[in-house]
Design a protein around this motif. Structure first.
Motif, mmCIF file in Angstrom:
data_model
loop_
_atom_site.group_PDB
_atom_site.id
_atom_site.type_symbol
_atom_site.label_atom_id
_atom_site.label_comp_id
_atom_site.label_asym_id
_atom_site.label_seq_id
_atom_site.Cartn_x
_atom_site.Cartn_y
_atom_site.Cartn_z
ATOM 1 N N SER A 4 -1.856 -5.156 8.703
ATOM 2 C CA SER A 4 -1.294 -4.963 7.245
ATOM 3 C C SER A 4 -1.620 -3.583 7.012
ATOM 4 N N THR A 5 -0.930 -2.963 6.275
ATOM 5 C CA THR A 5 -1.018 -1.557 5.973
ATOM 6 C C THR A 5 -1.312 -0.989 4.384
ATOM 7 N N THR A 6 -2.418 -0.638 4.185
ATOM 8 C CA THR A 6 -2.802 -0.168 2.881
ATOM 9 C C THR A 6 -2.886 1.498 2.518
ATOM 10 N N ILE A 7 -2.224 2.121 1.592
ATOM 11 C CA ILE A 7 -2.547 3.793 1.494
ATOM 12 C C ILE A 7 -3.082 3.685 0.126
ATOM 13 N N ARG A 8 -4.198 4.620 0.036
ATOM 14 C CA ARG A 8 -4.867 4.864 -1.263
ATOM 15 C C ARG A 8 -4.612 5.998 -1.587
ATOM 16 N N PHE A 9 -4.344 6.512 -2.636
ATOM 17 C CA PHE A 9 -4.390 7.921 -3.371
ATOM 18 C C PHE A 9 -5.676 7.841 -4.293
ATOM 19 N N ASP A 10 -6.571 8.840 -4.066
ATOM 20 C CA ASP A 10 -7.660 8.641 -4.930
ATOM 21 C C ASP A 10 -8.224 7.541 -5.063
ATOM 22 N N ASP A 11 -8.222 6.660 -6.343
ATOM 23 C CA ASP A 11 -8.600 5.615 -6.492
ATOM 24 C C ASP A 11 -7.563 4.322 -6.787
ATOM 25 N N GLU A 12 -6.324 4.641 -6.253
ATOM 26 C CA GLU A 12 -5.274 3.596 -6.246
ATOM 27 C C GLU A 12 -4.959 3.110 -5.099
ATOM 28 N N SER A 13 -4.768 1.778 -4.795
ATOM 29 C CA SER A 13 -4.352 1.323 -3.487
ATOM 30 C C SER A 13 -3.148 0.624 -3.601
ATOM 31 N N TYR A 14 -2.281 0.772 -2.366
ATOM 32 C CA TYR A 14 -0.971 0.156 -2.333
ATOM 33 C C TYR A 14 -0.770 -0.502 -1.095
ATOM 34 N N PRO A 15 -0.543 -1.683 -1.057
ATOM 35 C CA PRO A 15 0.062 -2.417 0.229
ATOM 36 C C PRO A 15 1.239 -1.984 0.489
ATOM 37 N N LEU A 16 1.553 -1.471 2.016
ATOM 38 C CA LEU A 16 2.926 -1.079 2.248
ATOM 39 C C LEU A 16 3.679 -2.374 3.009
ATOM 40 N N PRO A 17 4.935 -2.507 2.775
ATOM 41 C CA PRO A 17 5.606 -3.648 3.528
ATOM 42 C C PRO A 17 5.440 -3.696 5.126
ATOM 43 N N PRO A 18 5.569 -4.690 5.721
ATOM 44 C CA PRO A 18 5.682 -4.589 7.141
ATOM 45 C C PRO A 18 6.801 -3.829 7.656
ATOM 46 N N THR A 43 7.569 9.503 -3.235
ATOM 47 C CA THR A 43 8.079 8.058 -3.509
ATOM 48 C C THR A 43 8.206 7.216 -2.181
ATOM 49 N N PHE A 44 7.602 6.098 -2.233
ATOM 50 C CA PHE A 44 7.633 5.075 -1.221
ATOM 51 C C PHE A 44 7.894 3.637 -1.901
ATOM 52 N N ALA A 45 8.017 2.853 -0.971
ATOM 53 C CA ALA A 45 8.108 1.323 -1.093
ATOM 54 C C ALA A 45 6.754 0.525 -0.852
ATOM 55 N N THR A 46 6.310 -0.142 -1.793
ATOM 56 C CA THR A 46 5.272 -0.905 -1.568
ATOM 57 C C THR A 46 5.557 -2.290 -1.430
ATOM 58 N N ALA A 47 4.737 -3.227 -1.168
ATOM 59 C CA ALA A 47 4.894 -4.584 -0.638
ATOM 60 C C ALA A 47 5.755 -5.228 -2.248
ATOM 61 N N GLY A 48 5.790 -4.717 -3.320
ATOM 62 C CA GLY A 48 6.397 -5.279 -4.387
ATOM 63 C C GLY A 48 7.057 -4.336 -5.266
ATOM 64 N N SER A 49 7.122 -3.271 -4.985
ATOM 65 C CA SER A 49 7.817 -2.180 -6.106
ATOM 66 C C SER A 49 8.225 -0.752 -5.033
ATOM 67 N N LEU A 50 8.709 0.141 -5.996
ATOM 68 C CA LEU A 50 8.931 1.598 -5.592
ATOM 69 C C LEU A 50 7.803 2.526 -6.356
ATOM 70 N N VAL A 51 7.009 3.074 -5.922
ATOM 71 C CA VAL A 51 6.074 3.804 -6.509
ATOM 72 C C VAL A 51 6.206 5.393 -6.303
ATOM 73 N N SER A 52 5.996 6.342 -7.000
ATOM 74 C CA SER A 52 5.958 7.804 -6.878
ATOM 75 C C SER A 52 4.669 8.130 -7.368
ATOM 76 N N VAL A 53 4.135 8.794 -6.505
ATOM 77 C CA VAL A 53 2.708 9.623 -6.632
ATOM 78 C C VAL A 53 2.827 10.912 -6.654
#
Length: 87
Positions: A4-18, A43-53
């Motif tokens: 499993s892969t998780t990416i964190r920006f400052d204090d927010e974590s996002y699980p990435l899909p396989p 912008t990238f896809a997470t396990a449940g949505s599309l996120v722009s940081v």
């Protein structure tokens, strides 16, 4: 191998899909941090949505790739053998 892969920006974590292209995402984050603009969106896809940081040169980014203990043990590796992972 299960991981499993998780990416964190400052204090927010996002699980990435396989199957996420982690190398490409990291390159886009690096490019945004080095851009001439004060900040840029990535912008990238997470396990449940599309996120722009919004990435600035001072944004702290952490990438964590966890392999399952069962897969590591079956391969004869300890969980801290990170240098053997294919990122």
């Amino acid at each position: 191998m299960t991981q499993s892969t998780t990416i964190r920006f400052d204090d927010e974590s996002y699980p990435l899909p396989p199957g996420s292209d982690l190398t490409n995402l990291m390159e886009r984050i690096e490019a945004a941090a080095r851009s001439d603009a004060a900040a840029a969106f990535v912008t990238f896809a997470t396990a449940g949505s599309l996120v722009s940081v919004l990435i600035a040169s001072r944004t702290r980014v952490t990438v964590c790739v966890d392999q399952s203990i069962e897969a590591s043990a079956a391969a004869g590796r300890l969980p801290d053998d990170w240098a053997d992972w294919n990122l």
